[in-house]
Design an enzyme around this catalytic site. Structure first.
Site, PDB file in Angstrom:
ATOM      1  N   ASP A 162       9.431  78.761  52.770  1.00 54.50           N
ATOM      2  CA  ASP A 162       8.517  79.901  52.638  1.00 54.50           C
ATOM      3  C   ASP A 162       9.163  81.133  52.028  1.00 54.50           C
ATOM      4  O   ASP A 162       8.789  82.272  52.329  1.00 54.50           O
ATOM      5  CB  ASP A 162       7.904  80.266  54.016  1.00 54.50           C
ATOM      6  CG  ASP A 162       7.179  79.095  54.625  1.00 54.50           C
ATOM      7  OD1 ASP A 162       6.657  78.259  53.871  1.00 54.50           O
ATOM      8  OD2 ASP A 162       7.139  79.017  55.871  1.00 54.50           O
TER       9      ASP A 162
ATOM     10  N   LYS B  14       8.768  80.381  46.854  1.00 54.05           N
ATOM     11  CA  LYS B  14       9.022  79.449  45.737  1.00 54.05           C
ATOM     12  C   LYS B  14       7.774  79.288  44.867  1.00 54.05           C
ATOM     13  O   LYS B  14       7.864  79.219  43.646  1.00 54.05           O
ATOM     14  CB  LYS B  14       9.431  78.064  46.281  1.00 54.05           C
ATOM     15  CG  LYS B  14      10.716  78.079  47.084  1.00 54.05           C
ATOM     16  CD  LYS B  14      11.021  76.725  47.677  1.00 54.05           C
ATOM     17  CE  LYS B  14      10.047  76.259  48.739  1.00 54.05           C
ATOM     18  NZ  LYS B  14      10.058  77.034  49.986  1.00 54.05           N
TER      19      LYS B  14
ATOM     20  N   GLY C  32       3.752  74.436  51.672  1.00 53.09           N
ATOM     21  CA  GLY C  32       2.603  75.280  51.343  1.00 53.09           C
ATOM     22  C   GLY C  32       3.122  76.357  50.416  1.00 53.09           C
ATOM     23  O   GLY C  32       3.869  77.245  50.847  1.00 53.09           O
ATOM     24  N   HIS C  33       2.798  76.263  49.145  1.00 50.12           N
ATOM     25  CA  HIS C  33       3.336  77.186  48.140  1.00 50.12           C
ATOM     26  C   HIS C  33       2.201  78.078  47.637  1.00 50.12           C
ATOM     27  O   HIS C  33       1.257  77.607  47.004  1.00 50.12           O
ATOM     28  CB  HIS C  33       3.972  76.401  46.977  1.00 50.12           C
ATOM     29  CG  HIS C  33       5.170  75.601  47.408  1.00 50.12           C
ATOM     30  ND1 HIS C  33       5.888  74.800  46.570  1.00 50.12           N
ATOM     31  CD2 HIS C  33       5.791  75.509  48.610  1.00 50.12           C
ATOM     32  CE1 HIS C  33       6.894  74.247  47.236  1.00 50.12           C
ATOM     33  NE2 HIS C  33       6.841  74.653  48.483  1.00 50.12           N
TER      34      HIS C  33
ATOM     35  N   GLN D 117      10.475  73.219  50.972  1.00 54.66           N
ATOM     36  CA  GLN D 117      11.255  73.608  52.152  1.00 54.66           C
ATOM     37  C   GLN D 117      12.437  74.489  51.725  1.00 54.66           C
ATOM     38  O   GLN D 117      12.301  75.240  50.778  1.00 54.66           O
ATOM     39  CB  GLN D 117      11.716  72.370  52.944  1.00 54.66           C
ATOM     40  CG  GLN D 117      10.597  71.624  53.641  1.00 54.66           C
ATOM     41  CD  GLN D 117       9.780  70.700  52.767  1.00 54.66           C
ATOM     42  OE1 GLN D 117      10.331  69.873  52.072  1.00 54.66           O
ATOM     43  NE2 GLN D 117       8.475  70.828  52.790  1.00 54.66           N
TER      44      GLN D 117
END
Ligand code: GDP
Ligand code: IMO
Ligand code: MG
Length: 431
Positions: A13, A16, A40-41, A224
């Site tokens: 988080d 990225k 989750g990007h 990650q």
């Protein structure tokens, strides 16, 4: 640079998604190489928010290809949902997306097993995202996994699926006392899902090597962060893949010596979701203030993120073990308004010894006390800054200190979630 990688430097988080989306404007191909829909990007395009879980971050750009590499674990239902969601918003996903047939699949029994093993661990739970990631990678390693291209061969798929289901049913009943829900149409459902995706399936390794041979600009997108890496991270409080630079080759088939540039994203402070050591975590009001100012809630599970000061010991370790060439520093704006800001510069071990290297043992990490250097904060809103010169002096001093601690140049600074809220630092952050 023809082939660059962007990884997360901390516990995920880091921003990225935003960085990859910005860099994708100048790339031809964006490649995910690890993880699954645990990621989750977040990407903002003007006021529109997109959260990408499986699909690489070049998908919002016209004319770019996006490859899900063989190191990713694919939940087909989640993938199709993500594709449909983007298509509904006008993104021509199927023109831009490719899938490596070697990627392993996540089935409902993996997701169920994820929940059961977490329950079984009790107080020792990892705090997984519950997406079946660990069980799917475990099957891959134990050679009972099923790959995307296996589904194309009906006989092979039937045989492998029934063997896997028989094993899962036995383990669930005998170990966990649970029944595996009857899912009679899993075979047909999966076949139908793969039929929809069939035209996107390629030999990912061959594709990415050919792209490099043609001189295309390739961007490898980490998921990650280094501290969640199966080997380099805070094991067992990690994910089940190789999240760092070393994961790229195995997860895509791109030879390691062809990577030109290794970059990482780090927040200007630290966050972590799930359990496990977090040396500079702030349990006080300051931690809550970071959470509020940074809106620190998980993009995948919505869980509140644990927050703390920047940890230079951890950052140095992550930089060194990944051979980094440059850092994207994000969320610097979130620190505006603090009277002082802290940086973890060392750890005091339970025996009293002070260290500046990251300890590998969980037992040591759990008992340490961070040595925090307090630096003057800044009050100004910096969300409109366009260059390092626009930052208040104490903010520049803070960035320069982080850079010195990491030993890697800060090449870009992000001061808000928007695409335009990021500027390049041609000379690093040196003042
Ligand atoms: P990722 O998993 O590394 O892609 O990061 P996430 O998307 O899970 O979380 C990063 C969060 O920070 C998202 O909500 C982003 O929109 C947001 N973000 C990214 N860069 C910045 C920044 O510079 N400042 C602020 N305030 N938010 C940012
Ligand atoms: P992105 O790509 C933050 C964490 C989980 C848990 C541990 C193991 O958005 O940075 P898993 O479901 O992978 O078995 O969970 O890893 N985790 C993440 N934390 N960002 C992520 O991805 C994460 N992916 C997994 O919270 O602690
Ligand atoms: Mg995320």
């Amino acid at each position: 640079m023809p082939a660059s990688a962007v990884i997360g430097l901390q516990w995920g988080d880091e921003g990225k998604g935003k960085v990859i989306d910005c860099l994708a404007a100048d790339a031809d191909l964006v490649v995910r190489y690890a993880g699954g829909n645990n990621a989750g990007h977040t990407v903002y395009v003007d006021d529109q928010k997109f959260v990408l879980h499986l699909i690489p971050g070049g998908i919002l750009h016209h004319g770019k290809k996006n490859l899900i590499g063989r190191g990713v674990v694919l939940n087909l239902e989640a993938l199709l949902e993500e594709i449909d969601g983007l298509v509904a918003r006008g993104v021509p996903v199927e023109e831009r997306l490719l899938l490596d047939g070697r990627a392993h699949l996540i089935f409902p029994y993996h997701t169920k097993m994820d929940g059961l093993t977490e329950k079984w661990r009790g107080d020792g739970r990892i705090g997984t995202t519950g997406r079946g990631i660990g069980p799917a990678y475990a099957d891959k390693v134990s050679r009972t996994g099923i790959r995307l291209s296996d589904v194309l061969d009906a006989d092979l798929f039937r045989e492998r699926l029934s063997a896997a289901m028989a094993e899962k049913t036995a383990v669930m009943e005998k170990v966990y006392g649970e029944k595996l829900a009857d899912d009679a149409d899993l075979f047909e459902r999966t076949r139908a899902q793969v039929a929809r995706l069939q035209d996107l399936i390629v030999d990912g390794g061959a594709y990415v090597r050919a792209a490099a041979d043609e001189g295309q600009t390739i961007l490898f997108e980490g998921a990650q962060g280094v501290m969640l890496d199966l080997d380099a991270g805070t094991y067992p409080y990690v994910t089940s893949s190789w999240t760092g630079i070393a994961g790229i080759s195995g997860g895509t088939g791109f030879p390691p010596n062809r990577l030109d540039r290794a970059l990482a994203v780090t927040k200007a402070y630290c966050t972590r979701v799930g359990e496990g050591p977090f040396p500079t975590e702030l349990h006080c009001d300051t931690g809550q203030r970071l959470r509020d100012q940074g809106n620190e809630y998980g993009a995948t599970t919505g869980r509140p993120r644990r927050c703390g000061w920047f940890d230079a010991v951890q950052a140095r370790y992550s930089c060194a073990s990944n051979g980094l060439d440059g850092i994207f520093l994000t969320n610097l704006d979130v620190l505006s308004g603090f009277e002082s800001v802290g940086v973890g510069v060392g750890y005091r071990l339970p025996c009293g010894t002070e260290v500046t290297d990251y300890p590998g043992e969980l037992s040591t990490l759990e008992g340490i006390e961070p040595l925090v250097k307090e630096m003057p904060g800044w009050q100004e809103d910096i969300t409109a800054a366009n260059s390092i010169e626009d930052l208040p002096q104490s903010c520049r001093d803070y960035v320069a200190f982080l850079e010195e601690q990491m030993g890697v140049p800060v090449i870009s600074i992000s001061v808000g979630p928007g695409r335009e809220q990021m500027f390049h630092c041609p000379q690093g952050a040196e003042v």
